[in-house]
Enzyme design. Structure first.
Site, PDB file in Angstrom:
ATOM      1  N   ASP A  34       2.067 -24.886 -17.641  1.00 30.39           N
ATOM      2  CA  ASP A  34       1.958 -25.092 -16.188  1.00 30.39           C
ATOM      3  C   ASP A  34       2.612 -23.960 -15.393  1.00 30.39           C
ATOM      4  OD1 ASP A  34       4.601 -25.529 -16.663  1.00 30.39           O
ATOM      5  OD2 ASP A  34       4.697 -27.506 -15.716  1.00 30.39           O
ATOM      6  N   HIS A 127      13.950  -1.295   3.071  1.00 27.46           N
ATOM      7  CA  HIS A 127      13.141  -1.105   4.271  1.00 27.46           C
ATOM      8  C   HIS A 127      14.022  -0.837   5.503  1.00 27.46           C
ATOM      9  CE1 HIS A 127       9.814  -1.686   6.878  1.00 27.46           C
ATOM     10  NE2 HIS A 127      10.369  -2.718   7.467  1.00 27.46           N
ATOM     11  N   LYS A 189       3.052   3.391  14.763  1.00 25.83           N
ATOM     12  CA  LYS A 189       2.123   2.494  14.057  1.00 25.83           C
ATOM     13  C   LYS A 189       2.151   1.116  14.693  1.00 25.83           C
ATOM     14  CE  LYS A 189       3.259   0.499   9.993  1.00 25.83           C
ATOM     15  NZ  LYS A 189       3.585   0.447   8.554  1.00 25.83           N
ATOM     16  N   ASP A 216       7.273   7.442   3.033  1.00 24.72           N
ATOM     17  CA  ASP A 216       7.442   6.033   3.412  1.00 24.72           C
ATOM     18  C   ASP A 216       8.273   5.321   2.347  1.00 24.72           C
ATOM     19  OD1 ASP A 216       7.186   3.835   5.017  1.00 24.72           O
ATOM     20  OD2 ASP A 216       5.001   3.732   4.936  1.00 24.72           O
ATOM     21  N   THR A 224      -1.306   1.825   5.850  1.00 21.86           N
ATOM     22  CA  THR A 224      -0.437   2.713   6.634  1.00 21.86           C
ATOM     23  C   THR A 224      -0.717   4.169   6.266  1.00 21.86           C
ATOM     24  OG1 THR A 224       1.286   1.027   6.781  1.00 21.86           O
ATOM     25  CG2 THR A 224       2.002   3.309   7.094  1.00 21.86           C
TER      26      THR A 224
HETATM   27  C1  R5P Z   1       6.491  -0.878   6.907  1.00 23.30           C
HETATM   28  O1  R5P Z   1       7.018  -0.715   7.968  1.00 23.30           O
HETATM   29  C2  R5P Z   1       6.759  -0.071   5.678  1.00 23.30           C
HETATM   30  O2  R5P Z   1       7.620   0.997   5.912  1.00 23.30           O
HETATM   31  C3  R5P Z   1       5.463   0.435   5.083  1.00 23.30           C
HETATM   32  O3  R5P Z   1       4.906   1.396   5.946  1.00 23.30           O
HETATM   33  C4  R5P Z   1       4.472  -0.682   4.915  1.00 23.30           C
HETATM   34  O4  R5P Z   1       5.069  -1.786   4.334  1.00 23.30           O
HETATM   35  C5  R5P Z   1       3.291  -0.232   4.094  1.00 23.30           C
HETATM   36  O5  R5P Z   1       2.392  -1.298   4.014  1.00 23.30           O
HETATM   37  P1  R5P Z   1       0.851  -1.049   3.841  1.00 23.30           P
HETATM   38  O6  R5P Z   1       0.662  -0.137   2.671  1.00 23.30           O
HETATM   39  O7  R5P Z   1       0.305  -2.425   3.609  1.00 23.30           O
HETATM   40  O8  R5P Z   1       0.322  -0.478   5.108  1.00 23.30           O
END
Ligand code: R5P
Length: 296
Positions: A34, A127, A189, A216, A224
């Site tokens: 499960d 983050h 963004k 990033d 993004t």
């Molecule tokens: C968001 O603010 C993070 O820094 C990344 O830019 C984001 O999580 C990327 O997510 P995705 O690839 O879904 O656009």
């Protein structure tokens, strides 16, 4: 010290153990039909310092549960300290209330990590730099930026500009800009919280004819990076490189990233990427050395 690996990122755990010149300690992880898991520590750990390597993405829930159970098993078996190495800390983007009525999911995770007896956390490129403030447990926040700087310095010489694909990445891009001696530009963004749709707009900085290096913390859907790269090419960037610490690669990320006109997309092994999610211009840099040194 004894090192245990959860099932999310065994290749990284193996590399860390090799660098520390120790064997991974055996663990029994049984999954019932499960989906429930049963975890058992096999060797004695009384009065031992123990570390668990477990990344918490895909699926975050299942990998967290496993981590909680391993920690609980170690605590009950007499370990004197338990360090959780969580290279990618799942739920970190839900660190505050965005809209009325939401849970602060990360806070629930933090409280549970503490409740199961974890005494120290090691993690990579969070983050937000404010996240460690949520923890009462000591937390070591490592960064892959030095690894990225090293790689950027080996790229063929060309006038370059570092790009933050959103305003949340400004601190990161400034640090890298200082280290590499390369100027930076930023993109604004927008993400629609209902649909998740990403829009890249308002590029601040000059990219025409230059190599644009997008940096990033993570790539999840890839939207993004795709929208940022399209904007940069529209503004005349000569070529695109991408650096991101965490390859979350959810849903159709591979297909989306294959549409990005990038020379290379560099990520780290903070998350294990299954073969079917890899693509031709993807290059993986290892953070095993960084983590091994922090465990010494
Ligand atoms: C968001 O603010 C993070 O820094 C990344 O830019 C984001 O999580 C990327 O997510 P995705 O690839 O879904 O656009």
């Amino acid at each position: 010290m004894k090192i245990f690996s959860g099932s999310s990122n065994k290749p990284l755990a193996q590399k860390i153990a090799q660098q520390l010149k120790i064997e991974l300690s055996p663990l029994e992880i049984f999954v019932f039909p499960d989906g429930e898991k049963r975890v058992r520590v096999i060797d004695g750990v009384v009065e031992q310092d123990c570390a668990i390597i477990q990344s918490t993405s895909n699926s975050a829930d299942s990998n967290y549960i496993e981590l909680f159970f391993i920690a609980d098993a170690l605590k009950r078996s007499g370990a004197c300290s338990i360090t959780a190495v969580i290279p990618y800390l799942g739920y970190q983007r839900q660190d505050h209330i965005f809209r009325d009525g939401e849970a602060v999911s990360l806070e629930v995770i933090v409280e549970t990590l503490e409740a199961v007896g974890i005494t120290k956390i090691i993690t990579v490129d969070l983050h937000s730099v404010k996240i460690p403030e949520l923890f009462k447990t000591p937390i070591l926040h490592l960064s892959a930026l030095a690894l990225f700087a090293e790689k950027i310095k080996t790229l063929p010489k060309k006038e370059s500009v570092l790009i933050s694909p959103d305003m949340g990445g400004i601190r990161r891009i400034k640090l890298l800009s200082e280290d590499c001696g390369i100027p930076f530009a930023t993109i604004e963004k927008d993400r629609d919280l209902e649909t998740g749709k990403v829009t890249a707009k308002n590029l601040e900085g000059e990219v025409r004819g230059k190599r644009a290096i997008i940096v990033d913390d993570m790539i999840s859907t890839g939207d993004t990076i795709l929208t940022a790269s399209e904007l940069l090419l529209e503004k005349g960037a000569g070529e695109i490189y991408v650096f991101a610490t965490h390859p979350v690669f959810s849903g159709n990320a591979k297909q989306t990233l294959e549409k990005v006109k990038a020379e290379k997309i560099f990520v780290t092994d903070s998350i294990n990427i299954p073969q079917e999610k890899k693509f031709s211009n993807l290059e993986i840099l290892s953070i095993s050395g960084l983590i091994a040194s922090s465990l010494k």
